[in-house]
Design an enzyme around this catalytic site. Structure first.
Site, short mmCIF file in Angstrom:
data_model
loop_
_atom_site.label_atom_id
_atom_site.label_comp_id
_atom_site.label_asym_id
_atom_site.label_seq_id
_atom_site.Cartn_x
_atom_site.Cartn_y
_atom_site.Cartn_z
N ASN A 1 54.45 16.29 53.48
CA ASN A 1 54.72 16.75 54.85
C ASN A 1 54.25 18.17 55.07
O ASN A 1 54.22 18.99 54.14
CB ASN A 1 56.20 16.66 55.16
N THR B 1 53.49 24.01 41.24
CA THR B 1 54.22 24.65 40.14
C THR B 1 53.23 25.39 39.25
O THR B 1 52.06 25.04 39.16
CB THR B 1 55.01 23.62 39.31
N ASP C 1 50.37 21.96 48.65
CA ASP C 1 51.12 21.32 47.58
C ASP C 1 50.78 19.85 47.40
O ASP C 1 51.03 19.05 48.30
CB ASP C 1 52.61 21.48 47.88
N TRP D 1 55.47 21.43 57.11
CA TRP D 1 56.59 21.98 57.86
C TRP D 1 56.53 23.50 57.92
O TRP D 1 56.05 24.16 56.99
CB TRP D 1 57.94 21.51 57.31
N ASP E 1 50.28 18.74 39.85
CA ASP E 1 51.13 19.37 40.87
C ASP E 1 50.71 20.82 41.09
O ASP E 1 50.99 21.69 40.27
CB ASP E 1 52.59 19.29 40.42
N SER F 1 54.00 17.07 47.45
CA SER F 1 54.73 16.60 48.63
C SER F 1 53.69 16.23 49.68
O SER F 1 52.50 16.47 49.49
CB SER F 1 55.70 17.67 49.15
#
Length: 446
Positions: free
Chosen positions: A103, A288, A98, A105, A285, A101
Site C-alpha cells: 500500500n 529492512t 518498500d 499511505w 525486503d 508491503s
C-alpha cells in the site's frame, strides 16, 4: 505565425514524451534514493518496537486470520528514502520504497490526534485539483499498534512520471512511537497485490495498466559507500547496466504477496551450515537493513565471526571500567576470604553468557579483515558476502561500533524456515523485481 505554433506544439510533444519516459533518454524512470546513516539509537528503537509484540515474531511477516499485517516497525532501521508527490500540484512526501508491503499511505490533514502527524508532512485534498473522494475506511494492524484512515484517489508523481487515479491511504491515526521516531512521512509499497489492504493496486501495477513504463520490472541499486552523496537508485521500467556486473541470476517467485523465493544452503568459508541445504524460503525486503534467518544458522555465523551479544559487550565495558573499584568496595565492606574474591572474579565471566534480548551482536571493528566470507546459495549459485559487506557500522555517541549484519528470526513450518534479505544483501547484489514474469534477479553490484 504558423511556424511558431508548430514549434510550440513540437516542444509540448517532446516534453510529454520526456515525462512519459521519466526524463531519461533510455526510457527508464529513475528515483534517486537518499541514505540516512544508521545509528545505534535508531536500531535499538527498531528492536524495542519489535520486542513490544505480544505474539511470536513470525506474525511480523505473516498475518493471522482477519488481520492485515504490515511490518511497519521494521522501517526504523531502514536507511534508504526517496521523494514522491501526491496531488496536483504535487505535495511532496519522503517515503520508504518498500518491497515488504503493497500500500501507499501518507498522513492526512485530517489527522488531529496523533503526535506523529504533526511531525511530518500532511496531505491536503482541498489543495489538489485531481483529488477523487473514496472514503473507504481502513485499519492496518502491525502488532504493537496500528494505523487507521481512509482511502482516496489522486495523481502520484514518481520521479517525473504521473500515475493517475492512484488509490492510497490517508492516515488519520498513527498509534505507535515508530512514526514519531521515523524520518519518513509515509510508505510506498512495492509488494504484490495479494498483500495489499483494501485491494488497492501497488504503484507498479498502476504504471503497468496505464502503460507508463517500457518493461514490467523495477530494480534497486543501493550504494553502500558511507561517504557517497548518492544513496542509490530505484529504476522503473528496466535496469541501468552501470549498476551491476555480469548477468542476473533469476529465481521464480514461489508465493506472491512478498517477493518470496526458495534459497539453499548458507556457507561459512565454503563450508555448509546444513540447515537450509534442503531449501528454505526467503524474502527480499528493501524495508529492512539487516539479514534475518533461523537461529541455528545465525548462531553458527555469529560464532564464526566472533560476534558477541550487545549485553555481553556492555557488561565487559562495565567490568573494565569499574571492576577494580567494585572489588575494592566489596573487600572493604564484606571481606570474608580469598575464596569470596575468586568467586566474584569468576562471576564476572557471566558476561560471556548474557544473551542479547533483541538478537543483535557486536564484533571487533579491528578484526573485520580476518573474518570469513559468507555465501547464500540461490539457483545453485553462490552469492558471497565479504566481512566488509555483512558487518554494519553504527554511530554511537560520536564513536563507531560494529555489529553483525545477521539476526535470529524463527518462523515455524510450513511457512518457515525463512530468511529475510535486507539492505545488507541488496547493497552487495543489484536486485531486479520482474512482476511481468514473477521472478527476482540478482547480479553483483557495480
Amino acid at each position: 505565425m504558423g511556424l511558431r505554433h508548430l514549434f510550440v506544439v513540437t516542444c509540448l510533444w517532446t516534453l510529454s514524451c520526456a515525462l512519459l519516459l521519466g526524463a531519461s533518454s533510455d526510457g527508464l524512470l529513475r528515483i534517486n534514493l537518499s541514505k540516512k546513516r544508521l545509528d545505534s539509537e535508531t536500531l535499538s528503537a527498531a528492536k524495542l518496537a519489535r520486542q513490544e509484540r505480544s505474539d511470536d515474531g513470525s506474525r511480523r511477516y505473516f498475518g493471522v486470520s482477519g488481520d492485515d499485517i504490515v511490518p511497519l516497525d521494521n522501517y526504523l532501521d531502514t536507511q534508504y528514502y526517496g521523494e514522491i508527490g501526491v496531488g496536483t500540484p504535487p505535495q511532496n512526501f519522503t517515503v520508504i520504497f518498500d518491497t515488504g508491503s503493497s500500500n501507499l499511505w501518507v498522513p492526512s490533514s485530517k489527522c488531529y490526534f496523533s503526535v506523529a502527524c504533526y511531525l511530518h508532512h500532511k496531505y491536503k485534498s482541498t489543495k489538489s485539483s485531481t483529488y477523487k473522494k473514496n472514503g473507504e475506511a481502513c485499519t492496518i494492524s502491525y502488532g504493537s499498534g496500528s494505523i487507521a484512515g481512509f482511502f482516496s484517489e489522486d495523481s502520484v508523481l514518481v520521479g517525473d512520471l504521473v500515475v493517475k487515479n492512484q488509490k492510497f491511504i490517508e492516515t488519520t491515526r498513527e498509534e505507535s512511537p515508530t512514526f514519531i521516531i521515523g524520518k519518513f512521512d509515509g510508505i510506498l509499497g512495492l509488494g504484490f497485490p495479494e498483500l495489499s489492504v483494501g485491494s488497492a493496486p501497488p504503484i507498479w501495477q498502476s504504471m503497468q495498466e496505464q502503460k507508463l513504463i517500457a518493461k514490467d520490472i523495477f530494480s534497486f541499486w543501493l550504494n553502500r559507500d558511507p561517504d557517497a552523496t548518492t544513496g542509490g537508485e530505484l529504476v522503473f521500467g528496466g535496469v541501468d547496466k552501470k549498476h551491476y556486473k555480469g548477468e542476473h541470476t533469476y529465481v521464480p517467485v514461489t508465493r506472491k504477496g512478498y517477493w518470496q523465493f526458495e534459497m539453499g544452503d548458507l556457507l561459512i568459508d565454503g563450508q555448509s551450515t546444513g540447515f537450509c541445504a534442503g531449501s528454505c524460503a526467503a524474502i527480499v525486503d528493501s524495508g529492512t537493513s539487516l539479514l534475518a534467518g533461523p537461529t541455528t544458522i545465525v548462531a553458527q555465523v555469529n560464532h564464526a565471526i566472533g560476534a558477541e551479544g550487545i549485553i555481553s559487550t556492555e557488561c565487559k565495558e562495565v567490568v573494565r571500567e569499574y571492576g577494580e573499584m567494585i572489588l575494592e568496595m566489596l573487600i572493604a565492606q564484606w571481606v570474608q576470604s580469598v575464596i569470596d574474591e575468586v568467586r566474584f572474579l569468576c562471576e564476572l565471566q557471566l558476561c560471556e553468557r548474557l544473551p542479547s534480548p533483541n538478537g543483535e551482536s557486536t564484533v571487533d571493528c579491528h578484526q573485520i579483515s580476518k573474518m570469513p566470507n559468507l555465501a547464500f546459495t540461490i539457483a545453485n549459485k553462490t552469492f558471497s558476502l565479504t566481512p566488509e559487506q555483512y558487518v554494519v557500522k553504527l554511530e554511537q555517541s560520536g564513536q563507531t561500533i560494529c555489529i553483525s549484519g545477521f539476526m535470529a528470526f524463527d518462523v515455524p513450518p510450513p511457512r518457515g524456515p525463512l530468511w529475510i534479505l535486507g539492505d545488507v544483501f541488496m547493497g552487495a547484489y543489484h536486485t531486479v523485481f520482474d512482476f511481468g514474469q514473477s521472478r527476482i534477479g540478482f547480479a553483483e553490484t557495480a
